[in-house]
Design an enzyme around this catalytic site. Structure first.
Site, PDB file in Angstrom:
ATOM      1  N   GLY A   1      14.978  30.315  87.024  1.00 43.99           N
ATOM      2  CA  GLY A   1      14.930  29.340  85.930  1.00 43.99           C
ATOM      3  C   GLY A   1      15.348  29.917  84.597  1.00 43.99           C
ATOM      4  O   GLY A   1      15.862  29.212  83.741  1.00 43.99           O
ATOM      5  N   GLU A   2      15.109  31.192  84.374  1.00 46.55           N
ATOM      6  CA  GLU A   2      15.289  31.722  83.025  1.00 46.55           C
ATOM      7  C   GLU A   2      16.380  32.772  82.900  1.00 46.55           C
ATOM      8  O   GLU A   2      16.922  32.984  81.825  1.00 46.55           O
ATOM      9  CB  GLU A   2      13.944  32.256  82.513  1.00 46.55           C
ATOM     10  CG  GLU A   2      12.908  31.153  82.671  1.00 46.55           C
ATOM     11  CD  GLU A   2      11.558  31.382  82.054  1.00 46.55           C
ATOM     12  OE1 GLU A   2      11.468  31.419  80.835  1.00 46.55           O
ATOM     13  OE2 GLU A   2      10.586  31.488  82.814  1.00 46.55           O
TER      14      GLU A   2
ATOM     15  N   GLY B   1      11.307  20.795  80.355  1.00 47.80           N
ATOM     16  CA  GLY B   1      10.160  21.462  79.745  1.00 47.80           C
ATOM     17  C   GLY B   1      10.579  22.729  79.026  1.00 47.80           C
ATOM     18  O   GLY B   1      10.445  22.839  77.836  1.00 47.80           O
TER      19      GLY B   1
ATOM     20  N   LYS C   1      13.804  35.542  94.160  1.00 48.20           N
ATOM     21  CA  LYS C   1      13.409  35.855  92.785  1.00 48.20           C
ATOM     22  C   LYS C   1      13.564  34.565  91.976  1.00 48.20           C
ATOM     23  O   LYS C   1      14.309  33.672  92.370  1.00 48.20           O
ATOM     24  CB  LYS C   1      14.313  36.937  92.206  1.00 48.20           C
ATOM     25  CG  LYS C   1      14.184  38.297  92.907  1.00 48.20           C
ATOM     26  CD  LYS C   1      15.162  39.326  92.332  1.00 48.20           C
ATOM     27  CE  LYS C   1      14.981  40.684  93.009  1.00 48.20           C
ATOM     28  NZ  LYS C   1      16.027  41.661  92.577  1.00 48.20           N
ATOM     29  N   GLY C   2      12.891  34.482  90.842  1.00 42.71           N
ATOM     30  CA  GLY C   2      13.001  33.277  90.023  1.00 42.71           C
ATOM     31  C   GLY C   2      14.387  33.154  89.416  1.00 42.71           C
ATOM     32  O   GLY C   2      15.058  34.150  89.140  1.00 42.71           O
TER      33      GLY C   2
HETATM   34 MO1  MOS Z   1       9.370  29.016  80.735  1.00 46.16          MO
HETATM   35  S1  MOS Z   1       9.444  29.481  78.692  1.00 46.16           S
HETATM   36  O1  MOS Z   1       8.248  30.254  81.236  1.00 46.16           O
HETATM   37  O2  MOS Z   1       8.575  27.524  80.812  1.00 46.16           O
END
Ligand code: MOS
Length: 676
Positions: free
Chosen positions: A638-639, A223, A635-636
Site C-alpha cells: 500500500g505504501e 483513507g 509483503k505490504g
Molecule cells: Mo497508512 S498512513 O499506514 O494508513
C-alpha cells in the site's frame, strides 16, 4: 480478480458512512476556532438555540462528559484552551444540515487571544528529542564516528531538504452517523480504516466497555492514514446523539477536513554523507526537524529509512520535534518513509554527482549484507534486482549523466532514479470460516479502503480451501466480526490474510467451522529485518521558458514478496506513485503565519495529479520467495509506491536542468529562480 464490490460501487449501491438510512436522523455542524491560541471566555449560544430546527449546542460552556482517558484531538469541549485555529470549539445539532450550518454561524465565541507560534524552523528554541518516534522506534540511533568518517571521505556532501505540510484528500469526506440503541449500545457508522480499533478508541473515549460500541465501515472512499485513527467527527456524532437522544450525522466539508483530520508534518532534513574514492560510504547522518501540536505528541519517523538502506561504518539518525500552535499532524501514506526517502535519495543522487559515479552503481556498491542499524538479517532484500531491472527497462546504459544538455525545443529532458523501502509487518487478527449450503462464509473485521481487501481475502480463502472463489463470501467492515488489525502501515493483507489462511486450515479439520487468532503465531515470529524494496525511475521534461515540469514517464520496480493479485497490486503501486508525483510537483498546504491554521484548504488550490499529469506510468515487480513473512509470503504494497517517487522526479529535474531544487514541491518559480 476484478473487485468483488466493483459493481455496487460504480452503480452507486455501495453504502458509505453518511448514507445509511437511519430514521429520525439529525445533523451536527462544527464551530471552529477563529484564533490560533487563547482561552474561550464565553460561548453565547442563545441566538443559535432560537433558530429553526436547532436541538442543541455543544461547547465547553457545559462540557459533555467524556472519560478521563479521552485523549488529544478527541477530547472535544473538555478544555477552554484553544490549541490551534480551526479547532472544533462548539457544535450545533439541528433537524437538517442547512439549519445546523446556519445556526453554527450564529454561535458567538468570545476569545482571550494569545500570541501564537506556528513556524517550524531548525533553530526553534522549543526543539526537543522525543522519547520515541512512530510507531515506537528510538528517536536517535547511531554507530561509528560520523565526524571521522566525513573527515576521511574523498567526497562529502552536506545538504538540507524541506517538505511542506501535506494533506490527504480521500474522495469520501470524513463522515460519521451515530445513535444509542434501546439497550444503551452505541452504534457508529464511521469512515474508518479499522472497525475493531475504531470501536476500542470510541469506547475508551466514552468510558464504555468495548462491546458496548459497534463501528461499521463496509465501504470507505479512500483513507491513506487520515482515517486510520478515529477522528473528532465520530466522537462529536456520538456525543451529540447522547445529548439529543436522536441519531446524529456529521459529514465534514473539504475545508473542515483540512483542519481536523490530520496532515503530514512539514520537515526540515539535514543530511551529511561521505564516500571514499571508490564510492563506498564512510558516514551517513540524517537529522529530521518536525512539528507537533500542544494537544499531543505525534513524532513522525522520518529518519528511520536511513537505518535500513545503506551500509556504512558510521551512521547517525535523529529526530527533533517542536510543539507549535497547530493541529496535530497525523498519518499520511508512508509516514516517515516517504519524506525521509525523498531527502535520503536526493542526497544519494547529489553524492553520486559529486563523486562522479553513476547513481545506480553508488546504491549497488553500498547495498548492505544485513540491516545497517540493527545488524539483523533481511528476510529478503532485492533492491539491487529492482535497480538492475529498472535500468534495463529505462535504457539507463545509454544515459548521458551530464545535466542540462538534452533539449527538445523549449523542453529540457532528464532522467532520475531513487530507491524505496517500506517495512513488511503483520499484526494479530482473528477470522472465522463457516460452511453454508455448499458455500463458504469468511468473517473478519478487516477494512477495504479502496485497496481491494475484500477481493484479495476471497482469493486467499479460496486458495486455502481449494474451492472456486465464486463460492467464497467475505464479510468485513464491522466491529462485531472477529477482531482485526486496521488497514494501515501496509499491514492489512498480511495481517488479515494470515488469520483467514489459518481459519481455513482449521476449517479443513472438520469441514464445518474454522477459527483463527494469529496473536501467538506472530509473537513467535523470528527477529528479522522484513522490508519491501523498490526502484523508481522518472523522466522529466522541464520547460525552459515557463519552468513547468511534466513527468513523461514513471517506472516503479518493486520486490515485495509474493504478489497476490496482479490487477490489485498494480493499482496500489501506481496509486502510490501518482501521489508521489503530486508530492514532487504540486501538493503543499500553506500555514497561515499571521492568523494560524492553513491556507489552501480545498482541491481548487491544493493540487493533486489528474490523469493528464501521468501520461506514462508503469509498475512491475520481481517475484520473491520469502519464507520469513506469513503464510502467503507477501509483503505490504500500500505504501511503498509513494516512497522514492518524489526523489526520482527531483533527480530527473536536476538531470534535465542542472538545477537542484531542495524544497518541495518543485514549482515553476523554483525552477526559474536561479535566472533572476
Ligand atoms: Mo497508512 S498512513 O499506514 O494508513
Amino acid at each position: 480478480m476484478n473487485r468483488i464490490e466493483g459493481r455496487v460501487k460504480v452503480t452507486g449501491l455501495a453504502t458509505y458512512a453518511a448514507e445509511y438510512p437511519v430514521e429520525g436522523v439529525t445533523y451536527a455542524y462544527p464551530v471552529q476556532s477563529l484564533v490560533a491560541k487563547g482561552r474561550i471566555a464565553r460561548v453565547d449560544d442563545r441566538e443559535a438555540l432560537a433558530m429553526p430546527g436547532v436541538l442543541a449546542v455543544l461547547s465547553s460552556e457545559r462540557p459533555p462528559e467524556l472519560a478521563p482517558e479521552a485523549e488529544g484531538e478527541l477530547a472535544l469541549f473538555q478544555s477552554r484552551e484553544v490549541a490551534y485555529r480551526g479547532q472544533i470549539v462548539a457544535a450545533v445539532v439541528a433537524d437538517t444540515y442547512e439549519n445546523a450550518r446556519a445556526a453554527a454561524a450564529a454561535v458567538r465565541v468570545e476569545y482571550q487571544p494569545q500570541a501564537h507560534d506556528v513556524h517550524l524552523s531548525a533553530e526553534h528554541p522549543g526543539l526537543y528529542r522525543p522519547k520515541t518516534v512512530n510507531p515506537g522506534f528510538p528517536s536517535d540511533t547511531g554507530h561509528g564516528d560520523v565526524e571521522a568518517g566525513l573527515a576521511a571521505a574523498a567526497t562529502t556532501i552536506e545538504v538540507t531538504y524541506t517538505t511542506p505540510v501535506l494533506h490527504n484528500n480521500p474522495m469520501e469526506p470524513h463522515a460519521s452517523l451515530a445513535y444509542w440503541d434501546d439497550l444503551g449500545r452505541l452504534m457508529v457508522y464511521d469512515t474508518s480504516q479499522g472497525a475493531s480499533s475504531g470501536r476500542d478508541i470510541i469506547a475508551r473515549t466514552f468510558g464504555l466497555p468495548p462491546d458496548a460500541v459497534r463501528v461499521v465501515a463496509r465501504h470507505v472512499g479512500g483513507g491513506f492514514g487520515c482515517k486510520g485513527t478515529t477522528r473528532p467527527q465520530a466522537v462529536l456524532a456520538a456525543m451529540a446523539a447522547r445529548e439529543t437522544g436522536r441519531p446524529v450525522k456529521i459529514a465534514l466539508t473539504r475545508h473542515q477536513m483540512y483542519d481536523v483530520t490530520g496532515y503530514r508534518t512539514p520537515t526540515i532534513q539535514r543530511l551529511r554523507l561521505g564516500a571514499d574514492a571508490d564510492g563506498r560510504l564512510t558516514a551517513l547522518e540524517h537529522v529530521a526537524y518536525e512539528q507537533s501540536s500542544t494537544v499531543e505528541e505525534f513524532a513522525e519517523q522520518t529518519a528511520v529509512p536511513a537505518r535500513v538502506m545503506y551500509g556504512t561504518p558510521a551512521l547517525h539518525t535523529a529526530h527533533r520535534l517542536v510543539r507549535l500552535d497547530v493541529a496535530t499532524p497525523s498519518w499520511m501514506r508512508a509516514p516517515g518513509e516517504c519524506p525521509g526517502m525523498y531527502a535520503l535519495e536526493s542526497a544519494m543522487d547529489e553524492l553520486a554527482y559529486a563523486a562522479g559515479l553513476d547513481p545506480i552503481e553508488l546504491r549497488v556498491l553500498n547495498d548492505p549484507e544485513t540491516e545497517p542499524d540493527s545488524g539483523l538479517p533481511f528476510s529478503s532484500r532485492d533492491l539491487v534486482g529492482c535497480l538492475r531491472e529498472g535500468a534495463r527497462r529505462f535504457d539507463w546504459e545509454r544515459r548521458d549523466p551530464e545535466p542540462g544538455v538534452r533539449r527538445d525545443g523549449e523542453w529540457l529532458i532528464g532522467t532520475g532514479v531513487a530507491a524505496c523501502t517500506y517495512p513488511a509487518r503483520r499484526m494479530p487478527s482473528k477470522a472465522v470460516v463457516a460452511a453454508q449450503n455448499g458455500e463458504f462464509l469468511v468473517q473478519i473485521a478487516a477494512a477495504d479502503i479502496g485497496t481491494g481487501a475484500r477481493t484479495v481475502l476471497t482469493k486467499i480463502a479460496a486458495e486455502a480451501l481449494g474451492v472456486d472463489p465464486a463460492r467464497v463470501h467475505v464479510e468485513i467492515g464491522d466491529s462485531d466480526l472477529p477482531d482485526a488489525f486496521l488497514a494501515g502501515g501496509s499491514m492489512g493483507t498480511a495481517s488479515w490474510g494470515s488469520a483467514v489462511f489459518r481459519a481455513c486450515e482449521d476449517f479443513q479439520r472438520d469441514g464445518k467451522e474454522g477459527h483463527a487468532d494469529t496473536a501467538e503465531e506472530i509473537a513467535r515470529d523470528a527477529e528479522m529485518a522484513r522490508h519491501a524494496f523498490g526502484a523508481q525511475f522518472a523522466e522529466a521534461r522541464v520547460n525552459a521558458v515557463t519552468g513547468e515540469v511534466r513527468v513523461s514517464r514513471l517506472l516503479g520496480v518493486f520486490a515485495a514478496g509474493h504478489i497476490m493479485d496482479a490487477t490489485l497490486a498494480r493499482s496500489q503501486f501506481i496509486g502510490g506513485m501518482t501521489m508521489g508525483l503530486g508530492m514532487a510537483l504540486m501538493e503543499e498546504t500553506y500555514t497561515d503565519e499571521e492568523f494560524g491554521g492553513f491556507l489552501r484548504r480545498d482541491l481548487a488550490q491544493y493540487h493533486i495529479p489528474a490523469n493528464a499529469d501521468v501520461p506514462g506510468i508503469e509498475a512491475v515487480w520481481l517475484e520473491e520467495e520469502d519464507e520469513g513473512l506469513n503464510p502467503m509470503g507477501s509483503k505490504g504494497i500500500g505504501e511503498i509506491g509513494i516512497v522514492g517517487t518524489a526523489a526520482a522526479i527531483g533527480n530527473a529535474v536536476f538531470h534535465a536542468t542542472g538545477h537542484r531544487v531542495r524544497d518541495l514541491p518543485i514549482t515553476p518559480a523554483k525552477i526559474l529562480m536561479p535566472r533572476f
